[in-house]
Motif scaffolding. Structure first.
Motif, PDB file in Angstrom:
ATOM      1  N   TRP A 139      -4.183   5.692   2.437  1.00 18.29           N
ATOM      2  CA  TRP A 139      -3.379   4.615   1.874  1.00 18.29           C
ATOM      3  C   TRP A 139      -4.148   3.962   0.735  1.00 18.29           C
ATOM      4  CZ3 TRP A 139       1.586   3.840   3.227  1.00 18.29           C
ATOM      5  CH2 TRP A 139       2.036   4.423   4.428  1.00 18.29           C
ATOM      6  N   GLU A 198       0.846  -1.181   0.000  1.00 18.63           N
ATOM      7  CA  GLU A 198       0.000   0.000   0.000  1.00 18.63           C
ATOM      8  C   GLU A 198       0.886   1.237   0.000  1.00 18.63           C
ATOM      9  OE1 GLU A 198      -3.784  -1.869   2.438  1.00 18.63           O
ATOM     10  OE2 GLU A 198      -2.259  -0.755   3.542  1.00 18.63           O
ATOM     11  N   LYS A 200       1.136   5.788   0.106  1.00 16.62           N
ATOM     12  CA  LYS A 200       0.556   7.090   0.417  1.00 16.62           C
ATOM     13  C   LYS A 200       1.450   8.146  -0.210  1.00 16.62           C
ATOM     14  CE  LYS A 200      -0.907   8.347   4.592  1.00 16.62           C
ATOM     15  NZ  LYS A 200      -1.035   8.953   5.965  1.00 16.62           N
TER      16      LYS A 200
END
Length: 199
Positions: A105, A57, A59
């Motif tokens: 995320w 994941e 960000k």
């Protein structure tokens, strides 16, 4: 426990960058960013996609508030060891005031984070890569979240706070700004105790 070889940040300019070729990649293929510093070229490897069921994941933070990162931005180019606390300039995705409660995320799909990384590397003036230094030679790995792994997993021994890996990008043109690209494995918890263990 803290990362075995310690924790720190390498700061410098991008020498070159590339994704591992299919015949040399492992379960979590690395994106390589070679960073030029007065000490030499640092090889920095970052997991941006997965060949397993455990996905990555990411960000992205497009405009970091620079005052929260003064301890890092004021350092000269080179490698700097960092104490795992809130005063040193270390990253903690859960606790750092410049990171927590920013963007959401998102899951990687094999290509999206690689394309994003390449876009961030265009026109970057200076790059800061946080993680664990190599035990031999110049390099940084574990450039991802280093806490929140499930107790009993093979990575749980590296759980600790204020030692997360990530990449920050400093730009001059077309305007001065500071951005970040952060990654974690989907099984890592975003709720941890003071030892970095999932709660």
């Amino acid at each position: 426990m803290p990362l075995r070889e310690g924790y720190g940040v390498v700061i410098g300019t991008v020498n070159n960058h590339f994704i591992e070729s299919p015949d040399s990649e492992g379960r979590w293929p690395h994106y390589h960013i070679n960073v030029a510093t007065p000490m030499g070229i640092y090889e920095c490897v970052i997991n941006l996609k997965s060949r397993t069921k455990i996905k990555i994941e990411y960000k992205e933070i497009k405009n970091l508030t620079k005052i929260h990162f003064f301890n890092i931005l004021s350092k000269p180019d080179g490698f700097h060891p960092l104490e795992s606390n809130s005063e040193s300039g270390a990253l903690d995705f859960i606790r750092h005031p410049g990171i927590k409660n920013t963007s959401t995320w998102k899951p990687e799909n094999g290509t999206n984070v690689i394309k994003l990384m390449r876009s961030y590397l265009k026109e970057v003036k200076r790059i800061c890569i946080f993680g664990e230094p190599y035990d031999k030679g110049l390099g940084i790995h574990n450039v991802h979240m280093n806490q929140g792994d499930k107790i009993g997993s093979i990575f749980a021994k590296e759980n600790a706070i204020w030692q997360d890996g990530g990449v920050m990008f400093e730009y001059e043109h077309p305007n001065k700004r500071l951005c970040a690209l952060l990654t974690k494995f989907e099984g890592q918890s975003l709720d941890t105790d003071e030892l970095g263990r999932p709660q």
